[in-house]
Design an enzyme around this catalytic site. Structure first.
Site, short mmCIF file in Angstrom:
data_model
loop_
_atom_site.label_atom_id
_atom_site.label_comp_id
_atom_site.label_asym_id
_atom_site.label_seq_id
_atom_site.Cartn_x
_atom_site.Cartn_y
_atom_site.Cartn_z
CB SER A 141 -0.85 0.07 1.28
OG SER A 141 -1.72 -0.98 1.36
CG HIS A 199 -3.17 -2.19 -3.10
ND1 HIS A 199 -1.99 -2.87 -2.98
CD2 HIS A 199 -3.56 -1.88 -1.85
CE1 HIS A 199 -1.68 -2.98 -1.70
NE2 HIS A 199 -2.60 -2.37 -1.00
CG HIS A 236 -4.69 -7.18 0.31
ND1 HIS A 236 -4.70 -6.33 -0.77
CD2 HIS A 236 -3.61 -6.85 1.04
CE1 HIS A 236 -3.66 -5.50 -0.68
NE2 HIS A 236 -2.97 -5.81 0.40
CE1 TYR A 258 -8.13 -5.26 1.77
CE2 TYR A 258 -6.34 -6.10 3.11
CZ TYR A 258 -6.82 -5.21 2.17
OH TYR A 258 -5.98 -4.27 1.64
CD GLU A 259 -7.91 -6.93 -2.89
OE1 GLU A 259 -8.29 -6.47 -3.98
OE2 GLU A 259 -6.76 -7.35 -2.69
CB ALA A 302 1.67 -0.11 4.77
CG MET A 356 -4.77 -6.20 7.35
SD MET A 356 -6.15 -5.14 6.91
CE MET A 356 -6.28 -4.11 8.39
CB SER A 357 -0.47 -7.96 2.67
OG SER A 357 0.66 -7.23 3.13
CG ASN A 373 -0.66 2.43 11.57
OD1 ASN A 373 -0.40 1.97 10.45
ND2 ASN A 373 -1.28 1.72 12.49
CG HIS A 419 -6.61 2.72 3.48
ND1 HIS A 419 -5.56 1.81 3.49
CD2 HIS A 419 -6.88 2.96 2.17
CE1 HIS A 419 -5.21 1.51 2.24
NE2 HIS A 419 -6.00 2.20 1.43
N1 HPA Z 1 -3.02 -2.94 11.29
C1 HPA Z 1 -3.15 -3.80 10.27
N2 HPA Z 1 -2.68 -3.56 9.06
C2 HPA Z 1 -2.03 -2.40 8.87
C3 HPA Z 1 -1.86 -1.46 9.88
C4 HPA Z 1 -2.39 -1.74 11.18
O1 HPA Z 1 -2.28 -0.95 12.14
N3 HPA Z 1 -1.17 -0.40 9.36
C5 HPA Z 1 -0.92 -0.72 8.06
N4 HPA Z 1 -1.44 -1.93 7.76
#
Ligand code: HPA
Length: 271
Positions: A28, A59, A81, A83-84, A111, A209-210, A233, A245
């Protein structure tokens, strides 16, 4: 439906590939790396027969071929992903297309959220190991012995000599870098504060998540792997915060140049 070998043959022909040995999958907000590729040509995923399609904002969906110096590279700008709604086996399919293109080394970037107060947003983290908390696996189903064994070892998934080389190069370039364990969740929601606390106790340094499905499929078929997370973050609640996001994309964008420079130099120095 074309198989992975046939898809690879189509890509090889459409892009007039020679013999790329390294592929890069961009996370991302990290597509800046594509600007480092010389003489590049791309194919949209939708123009490759039976290649899966991506959907998340931030993406794109294109396979890029280009050079860094004399190194021929394949880059996937846009990943798949769970989650998609993608099946984990779809991710294995994409990795196996790369395998059929002759790729020996996979560089994955993502990320991720920090699970440690002492690892601030903006940090680059070499992935040393992972914890697969997604309850999914790209290798579920009949095993294709042509790719790898039914029960592959995963304890050396993140190739030691690539991690060491990456650290040395980052050091030479004065790019601060750390190493840690990537904790994968399926998403798409960000974590609860209790989850963040639990994942840290379980041994995670960053949550995302990847990546893990790709790494499992790549390790299964014998590829070497280098993984780098950009910490975008603090994970939810770690510092009384709520991730978004937008924040992920903005922080990834800020770190993108550093990450791209590091990966470029890493590829240049490959044997
Ligand atoms: N959690 C899950 N996936 C992420 C995060 C997060 O804080 N930051 C970037 N991808």
């Amino acid at each position: 439906m074309k198989n992975e070998k046939e898809i690879a043959a189509e890509i090889r022909e459409k892009l007039a590939l020679k013999q790329p040995e390294t592929a890069v999958i961009l996370g991302s907000g990290l597509s800046g790396f594509t600007q480092k590729l010389e003489n590049q040509q791309s194919l949209k995923y939708k123009d490759i027969t039976d290649f899966p399609q991506t959907s998340v904002s931030g993406h794109k969906g294109e396979l890029i071929h280009g050079y860094i110096g004399n190194k021929e590279i394949i880059c996937l700008n846009g990943r798949f992903h769970l989650y998609e709604g993608h099946k984990p086996q779809t991710i294995a399919r994409v990795v196996r297309v790369l395998k059929n293109l002759g790729i020996k080394r996979l560089i994955v970037t993502n990320a991720a959220g920090s699970l440690r107060r002492d690892m601030a947003p903006g940090t680059l983290m070499i992935i040393k190991d992972h914890i697969n908390f997604s309850a999914q696996n790209p290798l579920i189903g009949p095993n294709d012995d042509a790719y790898g064994p039914r029960f592959p070892a995963m304890n050396n998934a993140y190739t030691e000599h690539l991690r060491n080389k990456c650290k040395i190069i980052a050091h030479k370039m004065d790019i601060p870098i750390t190493e840690g364990t990537y904790f994968m969740v399926m998403g798409p929601n960000f974590e609860t504060a209790a989850e963040v606390k639990a994942f840290g106790i379980l041994g995670g340094d960053a949550v995302g998540m990847s990546t893990v499905p790709e790494v499992i499929a790549a390790t299964h078929c014998g590829m070497e792997v280098l993984g780098i997370s950009v910490i975008t973050n603090y994970a939810a609640g770690l510092v009384n915060n709520t991730p978004t996001h937008q924040e992920t994309l903005a922080e990834a964008d800020k770190a993108s140049e550093r990450l791209s420079a590091l990966v470029t130099e890493f590829i240049k120095e490959e044997e």
